[in-house]
Structures are given as structure tokens and as C-alpha cells.
Design an enzyme around this catalytic site. Structure first.
Site, PDB file in Angstrom:
ATOM      1  N   ILE A 110       1.049  -1.275  -0.036  1.00 35.52           N
ATOM      2  CA  ILE A 110       0.060   0.106   0.065  1.00 35.52           C
ATOM      3  C   ILE A 110       0.873   1.335   0.045  1.00 35.52           C
ATOM      4  CG2 ILE A 110      -1.713   1.274   1.249  1.00 35.52           C
ATOM      5  CD1 ILE A 110      -2.820  -1.360   2.518  1.00 35.52           C
ATOM      6  N   PRO A 111       0.964   1.787  -1.354  1.00 33.79           N
ATOM      7  CA  PRO A 111       2.238   2.771  -1.332  1.00 33.79           C
ATOM      8  C   PRO A 111       1.919   4.204  -0.716  1.00 33.79           C
ATOM      9  CG  PRO A 111       0.852   2.662  -3.469  1.00 33.79           C
ATOM     10  CD  PRO A 111       0.297   1.768  -2.264  1.00 33.79           C
ATOM     11  N   CYS A 112       2.096   4.173   0.563  1.00 28.14           N
ATOM     12  CA  CYS A 112       1.813   5.508   1.366  1.00 28.14           C
ATOM     13  C   CYS A 112       3.127   6.467   1.127  1.00 28.14           C
ATOM     14  CB  CYS A 112       1.702   5.429   2.867  1.00 28.14           C
ATOM     15  SG  CYS A 112       2.562   4.377   3.676  1.00 28.14           S
ATOM     16  N   HIS A 113       3.952   6.000   0.606  1.00 29.51           N
ATOM     17  CA  HIS A 113       5.386   6.518   0.446  1.00 29.51           C
ATOM     18  C   HIS A 113       5.202   7.443  -0.951  1.00 29.51           C
ATOM     19  CE1 HIS A 113       5.695   2.838  -1.911  1.00 29.51           C
ATOM     20  NE2 HIS A 113       6.298   3.577  -2.888  1.00 29.51           N
ATOM     21  N   ARG A 114       4.113   7.412  -1.628  1.00 27.37           N
ATOM     22  CA  ARG A 114       3.741   8.232  -2.759  1.00 27.37           C
ATOM     23  C   ARG A 114       3.032   9.225  -2.409  1.00 27.37           C
ATOM     24  NH1 ARG A 114       2.178   3.121  -6.636  1.00 27.37           N
ATOM     25  NH2 ARG A 114       3.991   1.915  -6.423  1.00 27.37           N
TER      26      ARG A 114
END
Length: 282
Positions: A244-248
Site C-alpha cells: 500500500i504505497p503511502c510513500h507516494r
């Protein structure tokens, strides 16, 4: 993925130095000195890890890159960042990841009656702990210390039964780090979260590889444009790193911003994905 974790430790030092000094445009020799390697060996190590040269990576980490990503085509960023199909070189591969929320009973009772398998593995961004139920991945986090990482997992599901073993669900999830995109449809997530959190996490899955969004754009995407603060809290509570790409999600100013597992690791992820996206489009 032999020695990948050890490589990341050195890469992280280099990335942190580049991130801190990018306005000075440090050259190869200067960055190599920070990790106690010759310029030749550092260039080769970095190229193996990121797929691009340190100089190219520096371009991806600049504030200018982040601002460009946020302002791409003016007001159409939310349209491109949250579209519902494959987007050429942007490949919305994360849409193949399926989320199933836990039942109210599982949520309320701290995982009572759940059997959770867990294991430790290496990734391009350091060691991770990955945990799964019979329905999918329930937890993935970076693990600087294995005992602390396991304690954190157990605090989330205090009444579950745990077993240290690698299962097929975990293996399918780990394919993402080896770029075996053909297996992504097999990744399933089984998450403990409120309806609002699940909605935010599903929206995160729509941000394409190599692209960035802001908290305000994410709020608009879920139909609650005034909820940036609540969205930020949900992003910060994401239980499944990278998948789940919360880093984006970065600040509207173009700054990388904070990250639960460290801003240097977040910077590394953004640059690594930008490099992969660049090579796909080359």
C-alpha cells in the site's frame, strides 16, 4: 537477493547525504567518500541497486522533480494519479492488489481466533517482517530489530495465534520486490481498519508506480476534499508498507515529508520507483 539488506544500509547513507546536499549537486567522488568506497565501486553498487546512476537518481530526488510530479499537466494530476486502468509506462500494478477488511469481531477482539503466520525477509529497502492470515497479508513493516518488529505485530493482534513460517500468501506478496509483475494478481490483503481507513488505503493503491500525490489530492479522490488531516492520519496508520504505497504521498509544497519508517527510506522508495518507471518508458 543476497546481501541486499547490507547494500541498502550503504545506499541509505548515500541517499541521505544526497537528499541533504542536493542543492550543492555533490559529485560522484564526494558521495562515494560518505560510504567509504571508491567512486568506481560506489557507482557499480548504486547502479545495481537503483538501476540508474547516482547522478540520475539525484535528479529524481530534487524538489523540482517532486513539484513537477504534483503539477504535471496542471489540474489533471488527480485524473492521471487515480485512473482505473493501466497507464502505459506508469503501470497501475497496485490495482491488482485486493483488500478485504476484517470482520467487526476480528477488528474488535484483537484478532481472536485468527491464526497468523509471519516471517522475516530482505527487500531493496532493508529487512522486513511480513505476516498473513488465511485470507491475505495483514502486516508488512520494516524491521530494524526483529524482536521489536514482532512485538509491534503482536500488539496489533494481541489475541491471535502466531507461527513463524513462510506461506504462499507471503511469497506472492514478496514477488513485488523482484519485479515479477505476472504474479501481482495473487496478492491479497486482509486488513484491520475503520471504513474510512480502508477507503484511504484503497485510494493509495490507485497512485501509479513512479508517480506522486498530495494529501489534498488524496482527500479529493475519496470524495472528502476537506479531510486532508484525517487522510494524513489514515496514511500514517497504513499497516502494509510498500504494497500500500503511502510513500507516494508528499506535501503539496513538493517536500518529501515524514514517513513512519524514516524519511530516508521514503526518499529511496520514490527514487527507486521513478528509476523503474523511467526504464520502462525508455
Amino acid at each position: 537477493m543476497e546481501d541486499l539488506n547490507n547494500h541498502y544500509d550503504r545506499i541509505a547513507v548515500a541517499i541521505d547525504y544526497i537528499k541533504t546536499h542536493f542543492k550543492d549537486q555533490p559529485d560522484l567522488n564526494e558521495v562515494a567518500r560518505q560510504v567509504h568506497l571508491s567512486p568506481f565501486h560506489f557507482q557499480r553498487l548504486f547502479q545495481d541497486w537503483a538501476g540508474v546512476s547516482p547522478k540520475k537518481f539525484l535528479q529524481y530526488l530534487s524538489i523540482g522533480y517532486a513539484k513537477t510530479m504534483l503539477q504535471d499537466n496542471g489540474a489533471t494530476l488527480s485524473d492521471t494519479a487515480f485512473e482505473t486502468g493501466l497507464s502505459g509506462t506508469g503501470r497501475l500494478h497496485d490495482l491488482f492488489v485486493n483488500i478485504e477488511g476484517m470482520t467487526p469481531g476480528e477488528y474488535k477482539n484483537g484478532g481472536e481466533a485468527l491464526s497468523i503466520n509471519y516471517s522475516f525477509a530482505e527487500s531493496p529497502f532493508g529487512e522486513i517482517i511480513v505476516a498473513s492470515t488465511s485470507k491475505g497479508i495483514c502486516h508488512l513493516a520494516f524491521a530494524a530489530n526483529e524482536a521489536d518488529a514482532l512485538a509491534d505485530l503482536k500488539s496489533r493482534f494481541p489475541h491471535a495465534v502466531y507461527r513463524q513460517t513462510v506461506d504462499r500468501i507471503q511469497q506472492n506478496a514478496l514477488y513485488i520486490f523482484t519485479q515479477d509483475w505476472s504474479r501481482l494478481s495473487e496478492i491479497k490483503l486482509h486488513l484491520k481498519g475503520t471504513p474510512f481507513q480502508l477507503k484511504v488505503w484503497e485510494a493509495l493503491l490507485n497512485i501509479p508506480l513512479g508517480h506522486l500525490s498530495s494529501y489534498s489530492h488524496l482527500s479529493a479522490a475519496i470524495g472528502q476534499p476537506g479531510a486532508s488531516r484525517a487522510v494524513g492520519s489514515a496514511v500514517g496508520s497504513n499497516p502494509v508498507a510498500f504494497l500500500i504505497p503511502c510513500h507516494r504521498v508528499i506535501r503539496a509544497t513538493g517536500e518529501i515529508g515524514d514517513y513512519h519508517w524514516g524519511s530516508t527510506r521514503k526518499t529511496a522508495m520514490i527514487g527507486w520507483e521513478a528509476a523503474k518507471n523511467y526504464k520502462e518508458g525508455a
